[in-house]
Design a protein around this motif. Sequence first.
Motif, PDB file in Angstrom:
ATOM      1  N   TYR A  64       0.837  -1.202   0.000  1.00 11.69           N
ATOM      2  CA  TYR A  64       0.000   0.000   0.000  1.00 11.69           C
ATOM      3  C   TYR A  64       0.871   1.250   0.000  1.00 11.69           C
ATOM      4  N   ILE A  65       1.921   1.234   0.819  1.00  6.51           N
ATOM      5  CA  ILE A  65       2.827   2.386   0.882  1.00  6.51           C
ATOM      6  C   ILE A  65       3.519   2.591  -0.457  1.00  6.51           C
ATOM      7  N   ALA A  66       3.963   1.494  -1.076  1.00  2.00           N
ATOM      8  CA  ALA A  66       4.608   1.601  -2.386  1.00  2.00           C
ATOM      9  C   ALA A  66       3.642   2.161  -3.427  1.00  2.00           C
ATOM     10  N   GLY A  67       2.357   1.806  -3.284  1.00  2.00           N
ATOM     11  CA  GLY A  67       1.359   2.294  -4.231  1.00  2.00           C
ATOM     12  C   GLY A  67       1.176   3.807  -4.187  1.00  2.00           C
ATOM     13  N   LEU A  68       1.477   4.407  -3.040  1.00  3.41           N
ATOM     14  CA  LEU A  68       1.374   5.864  -2.953  1.00  3.41           C
ATOM     15  C   LEU A  68       2.320   6.539  -3.938  1.00  3.41           C
ATOM     16  N   PHE A  69       3.430   5.863  -4.232  1.00  2.00           N
ATOM     17  CA  PHE A  69       4.397   6.403  -5.188  1.00  2.00           C
ATOM     18  C   PHE A  69       4.121   5.889  -6.603  1.00  2.00           C
ATOM     19  N   LEU A  70       3.796   4.601  -6.720  1.00  2.00           N
ATOM     20  CA  LEU A  70       3.572   4.017  -8.038  1.00  2.00           C
ATOM     21  C   LEU A  70       2.288   4.537  -8.684  1.00  2.00           C
ATOM     22  N   LEU A  71       1.316   4.910  -7.864  1.00  2.33           N
ATOM     23  CA  LEU A  71       0.038   5.423  -8.386  1.00  2.33           C
ATOM     24  C   LEU A  71      -0.076   6.934  -8.197  1.00  2.33           C
ATOM     25  N   SER A  72       1.067   7.592  -8.117  1.00  3.64           N
ATOM     26  CA  SER A  72       1.056   9.038  -7.849  1.00  3.64           C
ATOM     27  C   SER A  72       0.410   9.841  -8.970  1.00  3.64           C
ATOM     28  N   GLY A  73       0.313   9.258 -10.156  1.00  2.00           N
ATOM     29  CA  GLY A  73      -0.315   9.964 -11.270  1.00  2.00           C
ATOM     30  C   GLY A  73      -1.828   9.982 -11.197  1.00  2.00           C
ATOM     31  N   THR A 116      -5.600  10.427  -9.115  1.00  2.00           N
ATOM     32  CA  THR A 116      -6.177  11.205  -8.021  1.00  2.00           C
ATOM     33  C   THR A 116      -6.308  10.311  -6.782  1.00  2.00           C
ATOM     34  N   SER A 117      -6.563  10.913  -5.640  1.00  2.00           N
ATOM     35  CA  SER A 117      -6.710  10.148  -4.418  1.00  2.00           C
ATOM     36  C   SER A 117      -7.835   9.129  -4.529  1.00  2.00           C
ATOM     37  N   ALA A 118      -8.943   9.545  -5.130  1.00  6.68           N
ATOM     38  CA  ALA A 118     -10.084   8.637  -5.286  1.00  6.68           C
ATOM     39  C   ALA A 118      -9.750   7.500  -6.233  1.00  6.68           C
ATOM     40  N   GLU A 119      -9.079   7.796  -7.332  1.00  6.76           N
ATOM     41  CA  GLU A 119      -8.724   6.749  -8.300  1.00  6.76           C
ATOM     42  C   GLU A 119      -7.754   5.744  -7.698  1.00  6.76           C
ATOM     43  N   ALA A 120      -6.783   6.247  -6.944  1.00  5.02           N
ATOM     44  CA  ALA A 120      -5.811   5.349  -6.319  1.00  5.02           C
ATOM     45  C   ALA A 120      -6.479   4.455  -5.278  1.00  5.02           C
ATOM     46  N   GLN A 121      -7.442   5.002  -4.524  1.00  2.00           N
ATOM     47  CA  GLN A 121      -8.075   4.229  -3.466  1.00  2.00           C
ATOM     48  C   GLN A 121      -8.999   3.150  -4.012  1.00  2.00           C
ATOM     49  N   ARG A 122      -9.579   3.376  -5.176  1.00  4.12           N
ATOM     50  CA  ARG A 122     -10.466   2.354  -5.733  1.00  4.12           C
ATOM     51  C   ARG A 122      -9.773   1.451  -6.742  1.00  4.12           C
ATOM     52  N   ALA A 123      -8.448   1.597  -6.876  1.00 10.88           N
ATOM     53  CA  ALA A 123      -7.690   0.714  -7.755  1.00 10.88           C
ATOM     54  C   ALA A 123      -7.742  -0.716  -7.209  1.00 10.88           C
ATOM     55  N   PRO A 124      -7.920  -1.727  -8.068  1.00  6.20           N
ATOM     56  CA  PRO A 124      -8.021  -3.117  -7.587  1.00  6.20           C
ATOM     57  C   PRO A 124      -6.830  -3.555  -6.738  1.00  6.20           C
ATOM     58  N   ILE A 125      -5.618  -3.131  -7.100  1.00  2.00           N
ATOM     59  CA  ILE A 125      -4.442  -3.544  -6.333  1.00  2.00           C
ATOM     60  C   ILE A 125      -4.482  -2.955  -4.924  1.00  2.00           C
ATOM     61  N   THR A 126      -4.963  -1.723  -4.807  1.00  2.99           N
ATOM     62  CA  THR A 126      -5.062  -1.091  -3.488  1.00  2.99           C
ATOM     63  C   THR A 126      -6.081  -1.815  -2.617  1.00  2.99           C
ATOM     64  N   ILE A 127      -7.224  -2.127  -3.213  1.00  3.83           N
ATOM     65  CA  ILE A 127      -8.265  -2.844  -2.467  1.00  3.83           C
ATOM     66  C   ILE A 127      -7.752  -4.206  -2.009  1.00  3.83           C
ATOM     67  N   ALA A 128      -7.064  -4.923  -2.903  1.00  3.46           N
ATOM     68  CA  ALA A 128      -6.549  -6.247  -2.553  1.00  3.46           C
ATOM     69  C   ALA A 128      -5.541  -6.165  -1.415  1.00  3.46           C
ATOM     70  N   GLU A 129      -4.670  -5.172  -1.454  1.00  4.22           N
ATOM     71  CA  GLU A 129      -3.673  -5.012  -0.387  1.00  4.22           C
ATOM     72  C   GLU A 129      -4.330  -4.743   0.961  1.00  4.22           C
ATOM     73  N   CYS A 130      -5.340  -3.898   0.962  1.00  2.00           N
ATOM     74  CA  CYS A 130      -6.024  -3.567   2.217  1.00  2.00           C
ATOM     75  C   CYS A 130      -6.753  -4.775   2.791  1.00  2.00           C
ATOM     76  N   LEU A 131      -7.467  -5.498   1.926  1.00  2.00           N
ATOM     77  CA  LEU A 131      -8.200  -6.665   2.403  1.00  2.00           C
ATOM     78  C   LEU A 131      -7.251  -7.764   2.873  1.00  2.00           C
ATOM     79  N   LEU A 132      -6.126  -7.921   2.178  1.00  2.00           N
ATOM     80  CA  LEU A 132      -5.144  -8.927   2.582  1.00  2.00           C
ATOM     81  C   LEU A 132      -4.524  -8.560   3.930  1.00  2.00           C
TER      82      LEU A 132
END
Length: 214
Positions: free
Chosen positions: A36-45, A47-63
């Motif tokens: 999730y922390i790495a995604g803050l940099f990899l998904l920096s392009g 918006t906050s909403a787009e990054a939060q609803r990205a499938p990889i972000t959701i999977a990381e949080c649920l895991l």
Amino acid sequence: MSTVTNAASQGTTPGGGTRTAVTAAALVGAIASGGYIAGLFLLSGLTSAEAQRAPITIAECLLAGAAYLVLATTLGGLAGAGRLPRWALTFAATGCGLIAIQAWSYGSIIPDLARLLPSQQYADLSDQLVLAQLVFVPMGVVCLAGFSTLAVIGWRRKAMSKGAGVLLILAGLASLLGPFPPVGLLGGLALAWAARSARPADTALPAGATRAHK
């Protein structure tokens, strides 16, 4: 010699499955939180909403949530084969449960809000610190107290590696930052290290014999 060896092996065997479960869950929680922390940099392009609803972000949080739920239910079992008291492990496990709740909310409730609300409205909502404090403060207080208590007791009883104790205290401090990923990363690494380095209660016997000879 054989008697001491047999006693030590019998003392470590009952807690072997619990130690493995705690170690595995803690490492999974650390990896997911680090992702999730790495995604803050990899998904920096995005918006906050787009990054939060990205499938990889959701999977990381649920895991991460699932991993910390396992920790919340298994951590107390380390008391059966080691020197750590059950009450201290249960205290730390409560913090793990709160981390799990927040991680699951990050993987379910927040993505739903990110889908339903316009990007600007979602960004404004995420900036409402008073609302965030209702979720962050309990986790921060319990994790700081629980992890630090476990570290100090483990250090005094020589029940685990000193490095694991230091990392537990750092994890507790990281919980005060608010969101779960920092404490999820450090806490997972610390608990995995603590579980693998946990010294069985039976290892105190040789030391006692030495003191008797002295």
